[in-house]
Every structure is written in structure tokens, then in C-alpha cells.
Motif scaffolding. Sequence first.
Motif, PDB file in Angstrom:
ATOM      1  N   TRP A   1     -18.322 -47.935 -29.182  1.00 41.43           N
ATOM      2  CA  TRP A   1     -17.385 -47.541 -28.124  1.00 41.43           C
ATOM      3  C   TRP A   1     -17.193 -48.675 -27.124  1.00 41.43           C
ATOM      4  O   TRP A   1     -16.080 -48.982 -26.703  1.00 41.43           O
ATOM      5  CB  TRP A   1     -17.902 -46.291 -27.427  1.00 41.43           C
ATOM      6  CG  TRP A   1     -16.980 -45.735 -26.387  1.00 41.43           C
ATOM      7  CD1 TRP A   1     -16.870 -46.121 -25.089  1.00 41.43           C
ATOM      8  CD2 TRP A   1     -16.012 -44.691 -26.575  1.00 41.43           C
ATOM      9  NE1 TRP A   1     -15.916 -45.388 -24.441  1.00 41.43           N
ATOM     10  CE2 TRP A   1     -15.363 -44.502 -25.326  1.00 41.43           C
ATOM     11  CE3 TRP A   1     -15.638 -43.907 -27.651  1.00 41.43           C
ATOM     12  CZ2 TRP A   1     -14.366 -43.555 -25.146  1.00 41.43           C
ATOM     13  CZ3 TRP A   1     -14.639 -42.945 -27.466  1.00 41.43           C
ATOM     14  CH2 TRP A   1     -14.017 -42.786 -26.231  1.00 41.43           C
ATOM     15  N   ALA A   2     -18.312 -49.300 -26.729  1.00 44.03           N
ATOM     16  CA  ALA A   2     -18.239 -50.414 -25.773  1.00 44.03           C
ATOM     17  C   ALA A   2     -17.447 -51.582 -26.351  1.00 44.03           C
ATOM     18  O   ALA A   2     -16.695 -52.250 -25.637  1.00 44.03           O
ATOM     19  CB  ALA A   2     -19.646 -50.863 -25.382  1.00 44.03           C
ATOM     20  N   LYS A   3     -17.605 -51.844 -27.628  1.00 41.55           N
ATOM     21  CA  LYS A   3     -16.862 -52.922 -28.285  1.00 41.55           C
ATOM     22  C   LYS A   3     -15.367 -52.603 -28.332  1.00 41.55           C
ATOM     23  O   LYS A   3     -14.516 -53.479 -28.160  1.00 41.55           O
ATOM     24  CB  LYS A   3     -17.402 -53.133 -29.695  1.00 41.55           C
ATOM     25  CG  LYS A   3     -16.716 -54.239 -30.478  1.00 41.55           C
ATOM     26  CD  LYS A   3     -17.330 -54.370 -31.868  1.00 41.55           C
ATOM     27  CE  LYS A   3     -16.621 -55.452 -32.678  1.00 41.55           C
ATOM     28  NZ  LYS A   3     -17.187 -55.572 -34.047  1.00 41.55           N
ATOM     29  N   LEU A   4     -15.056 -51.334 -28.528  1.00 37.60           N
ATOM     30  CA  LEU A   4     -13.656 -50.903 -28.626  1.00 37.60           C
ATOM     31  C   LEU A   4     -12.951 -50.942 -27.267  1.00 37.60           C
ATOM     32  O   LEU A   4     -11.762 -51.240 -27.176  1.00 37.60           O
ATOM     33  CB  LEU A   4     -13.607 -49.485 -29.209  1.00 37.60           C
ATOM     34  CG  LEU A   4     -12.259 -48.924 -29.638  1.00 37.60           C
ATOM     35  CD1 LEU A   4     -11.645 -49.784 -30.731  1.00 37.60           C
ATOM     36  CD2 LEU A   4     -12.424 -47.480 -30.118  1.00 37.60           C
TER      37      LEU A   4
ATOM     38  N   ASN B   1     -20.839 -40.909 -39.672  1.00 37.83           N
ATOM     39  CA  ASN B   1     -21.458 -41.127 -38.363  1.00 37.83           C
ATOM     40  C   ASN B   1     -20.396 -41.597 -37.375  1.00 37.83           C
ATOM     41  O   ASN B   1     -19.406 -42.237 -37.751  1.00 37.83           O
ATOM     42  CB  ASN B   1     -22.572 -42.164 -38.452  1.00 37.83           C
ATOM     43  CG  ASN B   1     -23.818 -41.610 -39.125  1.00 37.83           C
ATOM     44  OD1 ASN B   1     -23.944 -40.399 -39.343  1.00 37.83           O
ATOM     45  ND2 ASN B   1     -24.747 -42.493 -39.472  1.00 37.83           N
ATOM     46  N   ALA B   2     -20.620 -41.304 -36.106  1.00 37.29           N
ATOM     47  CA  ALA B   2     -19.627 -41.647 -35.078  1.00 37.29           C
ATOM     48  C   ALA B   2     -19.352 -43.146 -35.035  1.00 37.29           C
ATOM     49  O   ALA B   2     -18.212 -43.578 -34.858  1.00 37.29           O
ATOM     50  CB  ALA B   2     -20.091 -41.147 -33.712  1.00 37.29           C
ATOM     51  N   ALA B   3     -20.407 -43.970 -35.186  1.00 39.01           N
ATOM     52  CA  ALA B   3     -20.220 -45.431 -35.160  1.00 39.01           C
ATOM     53  C   ALA B   3     -19.328 -45.878 -36.317  1.00 39.01           C
ATOM     54  O   ALA B   3     -18.467 -46.753 -36.156  1.00 39.01           O
ATOM     55  CB  ALA B   3     -21.574 -46.132 -35.226  1.00 39.01           C
ATOM     56  N   THR B   4     -19.526 -45.284 -37.481  1.00 39.24           N
ATOM     57  CA  THR B   4     -18.694 -45.617 -38.640  1.00 39.24           C
ATOM     58  C   THR B   4     -17.243 -45.237 -38.388  1.00 39.24           C
ATOM     59  O   THR B   4     -16.314 -45.986 -38.717  1.00 39.24           O
ATOM     60  CB  THR B   4     -19.218 -44.889 -39.896  1.00 39.24           C
ATOM     61  OG1 THR B   4     -20.574 -45.273 -40.130  1.00 39.24           O
ATOM     62  CG2 THR B   4     -18.379 -45.216 -41.113  1.00 39.24           C
TER      63      THR B   4
ATOM     64  N   LEU C   1     -15.708 -44.995 -35.500  1.00 41.07           N
ATOM     65  CA  LEU C   1     -15.106 -45.873 -34.497  1.00 41.07           C
ATOM     66  C   LEU C   1     -14.895 -47.284 -35.043  1.00 41.07           C
ATOM     67  O   LEU C   1     -13.809 -47.864 -34.890  1.00 41.07           O
ATOM     68  CB  LEU C   1     -15.989 -45.927 -33.251  1.00 41.07           C
ATOM     69  CG  LEU C   1     -16.070 -44.648 -32.419  1.00 41.07           C
ATOM     70  CD1 LEU C   1     -17.175 -44.763 -31.378  1.00 41.07           C
ATOM     71  CD2 LEU C   1     -14.738 -44.362 -31.725  1.00 41.07           C
ATOM     72  N   ASN C   2     -15.919 -47.854 -35.678  1.00 40.89           N
ATOM     73  CA  ASN C   2     -15.805 -49.228 -36.180  1.00 40.89           C
ATOM     74  C   ASN C   2     -14.756 -49.358 -37.269  1.00 40.89           C
ATOM     75  O   ASN C   2     -14.096 -50.390 -37.391  1.00 40.89           O
ATOM     76  CB  ASN C   2     -17.168 -49.707 -36.708  1.00 40.89           C
ATOM     77  CG  ASN C   2     -18.155 -50.003 -35.593  1.00 40.89           C
ATOM     78  OD1 ASN C   2     -17.763 -50.439 -34.517  1.00 40.89           O
ATOM     79  ND2 ASN C   2     -19.428 -49.761 -35.850  1.00 40.89           N
ATOM     80  N   GLY C   3     -14.587 -48.311 -38.052  1.00 36.69           N
ATOM     81  CA  GLY C   3     -13.616 -48.345 -39.126  1.00 36.69           C
ATOM     82  C   GLY C   3     -12.234 -47.894 -38.720  1.00 36.69           C
ATOM     83  O   GLY C   3     -11.333 -47.802 -39.570  1.00 36.69           O
TER      84      GLY C   3
ATOM     85  N   TRP D   1      -9.754 -43.019 -36.940  1.00 32.17           N
ATOM     86  CA  TRP D   1      -8.820 -42.068 -36.329  1.00 32.17           C
ATOM     87  C   TRP D   1      -7.407 -42.217 -36.897  1.00 32.17           C
ATOM     88  O   TRP D   1      -6.566 -41.343 -36.718  1.00 32.17           O
ATOM     89  CB  TRP D   1      -8.821 -42.228 -34.815  1.00 32.17           C
ATOM     90  CG  TRP D   1      -8.374 -43.568 -34.310  1.00 32.17           C
ATOM     91  CD1 TRP D   1      -7.114 -43.969 -34.030  1.00 32.17           C
ATOM     92  CD2 TRP D   1      -9.206 -44.714 -34.023  1.00 32.17           C
ATOM     93  NE1 TRP D   1      -7.090 -45.275 -33.587  1.00 32.17           N
ATOM     94  CE2 TRP D   1      -8.361 -45.755 -33.565  1.00 32.17           C
ATOM     95  CE3 TRP D   1     -10.576 -44.945 -34.095  1.00 32.17           C
ATOM     96  CZ2 TRP D   1      -8.849 -47.004 -33.198  1.00 32.17           C
ATOM     97  CZ3 TRP D   1     -11.052 -46.192 -33.719  1.00 32.17           C
ATOM     98  CH2 TRP D   1     -10.212 -47.203 -33.293  1.00 32.17           C
ATOM     99  N   HIS D   2      -7.160 -43.357 -37.579  1.00 36.61           N
ATOM    100  CA  HIS D   2      -5.862 -43.539 -38.221  1.00 36.61           C
ATOM    101  C   HIS D   2      -5.774 -42.797 -39.560  1.00 36.61           C
ATOM    102  O   HIS D   2      -4.684 -42.676 -40.116  1.00 36.61           O
ATOM    103  CB  HIS D   2      -5.598 -45.030 -38.462  1.00 36.61           C
ATOM    104  CG  HIS D   2      -5.438 -45.833 -37.206  1.00 36.61           C
ATOM    105  ND1 HIS D   2      -4.463 -45.572 -36.263  1.00 36.61           N
ATOM    106  CD2 HIS D   2      -6.142 -46.912 -36.724  1.00 36.61           C
ATOM    107  CE1 HIS D   2      -4.561 -46.446 -35.274  1.00 36.61           C
ATOM    108  NE2 HIS D   2      -5.575 -47.250 -35.517  1.00 36.61           N
ATOM    109  N   ASP D   3      -6.928 -42.349 -40.095  1.00 38.62           N
ATOM    110  CA  ASP D   3      -6.922 -41.669 -41.388  1.00 38.62           C
ATOM    111  C   ASP D   3      -6.098 -40.388 -41.313  1.00 38.62           C
ATOM    112  O   ASP D   3      -6.161 -39.642 -40.318  1.00 38.62           O
ATOM    113  CB  ASP D   3      -8.347 -41.316 -41.818  1.00 38.62           C
ATOM    114  CG  ASP D   3      -9.179 -42.551 -42.141  1.00 38.62           C
ATOM    115  OD1 ASP D   3      -8.618 -43.660 -42.078  1.00 38.62           O
ATOM    116  OD2 ASP D   3     -10.374 -42.394 -42.446  1.00 38.62           O
TER     117      ASP D   3
END
Length: 243
Positions: A162-165, A198-201, A203-205, A208-210
Motif C-alpha cells: 500500500w505504501a509503495k502504491l 493475499n492482499a499484498a498480491t 495490490l502488487n499485481g 483491481w483491474h481484473d
Amino acid sequence: MSMELMVKAMKTKVGNPLRKLVLIKLADNANDQGECWPSYQHIADQCEIGRSTVKLHIRELEKAGFLRREFRRKGELNQSNVFHLSLDGGAASDLGGGAGDNPPGAGDNPGGGAAAAPRTSHPYEPVNEPKPMVTPDLLVGFEQFWKLYPKKKGRKDAAKAWAKLKPNDELHQTLITALGSHCISEDWTKDDGRYIPNAATWLNGERWHDVLKPAGVSSSSAFHGLPNHTQEMYPEVKSGANF
């Protein structure tokens, strides 16, 4: 802008290149009395660095005696601070300098002769910009996201993602809306949520566009297959509303 302060800021040694940039920006905004009141965000935008980084360096400049902050309020609202610059003392006295600030054998005059080569680091502080771990400023909205996410595994990794995003308000709303849709999708509701990433997966991937296929049963039935805390967070889904 005070040209006198700008010249002093350029000559002042603060021990860090980004801190020097912040100081110069403050001098650029200051009047001849050394007063200015730019917002943290304005300084961050002008210096092309993060808002939390600006706040960190201003605190260090204040500790070193280069500025004083005056906090202002108007009724119940906070206003931008007034910064009072003080650049007359010189870097040596403000930073606790003296002979110890220079490496053995170095000349006292930073501009004298070939021996006075420019230094890129200081013994009291590395030049490299500090890279703080996850800070409260970077986690705005994360608690809400984590509360809504149905799979409560890997919170630390999710917080880093989240912080990275660094989602702004628009992206934050997009994430929450997409999360609501995914929670009632076939992939997330079958086998008791076995295929929820997992939530990190997620967000990193940029998952939400899926575009996920809605569950084969009604939204209300699919929703009841989720954990109770998720049902409480999405009353719109429980009532059959669309995201």
C-alpha cells in the motif's frame, strides 16, 4: 524572495543534499525578514520529493537551528506553518562543528586550494537520503482497506504494498469499489474463499483491474458465503446493490 537569504542558503552546509534543497526552497519563498509559509505539499511538489521527506528534513533543520516553526490555527482548522529562517550563525556552530567536522589534515577553509576537494559526505550524517519504513502519512486509507479485505493474512506485506502504491483519493475509491465487486465474484466465493489472493498480491499485481465473473448465484447468496466481518463492511452488497 530574498536574494540575501538565497545566497546564505546556498553557502550553508546542512549535511544532506535534499535537506539543502528544502532549505533553498524555503529561502526562495521567504521575505527579507526570513519569514515564509509554504505548505509541506507545495515544498514537496517544487522539490520533487515526498511530503513526509519534507517534514523529516524541516525537523532536522529546526534541530540544527536553521529555522523555527510557528504553528497557526484558524478556529478549528490548521493553517500552514510560518517558518522563520536564521542563517547568520553558519553551519559550523549550528551543527556542532569545529575541527571534528573535517577529516584529519583537511584545511579549515572549504574554498582554499586544490586540497579542499568537494566533499560528498559528512562524518555526522550520510548523504544518502533516509528511506523510512512505512509511515502514517503513507498508510492513509490502509486501515479501511485491511478491514474490508476478506483474507486476513500478510498484513505487514500488504502495508508495504500500500505504501509503495501511494493511492490518491481517486485510486483509493477505485480500490474499495473493485474490492467490493471481487468479494462477490465466483473466484472469491467458491470453496469458502480458497482462491482469494493475499492482499499484498492483490495490490502488487494491480488485481483491481481484473474482470471477475460474478458468482453463479444471487449476489445476496454469494455474499453470505463470505466471512461475517466482510458482510458487515459491505451493506450495499447484502442489499443486492451493484458496485
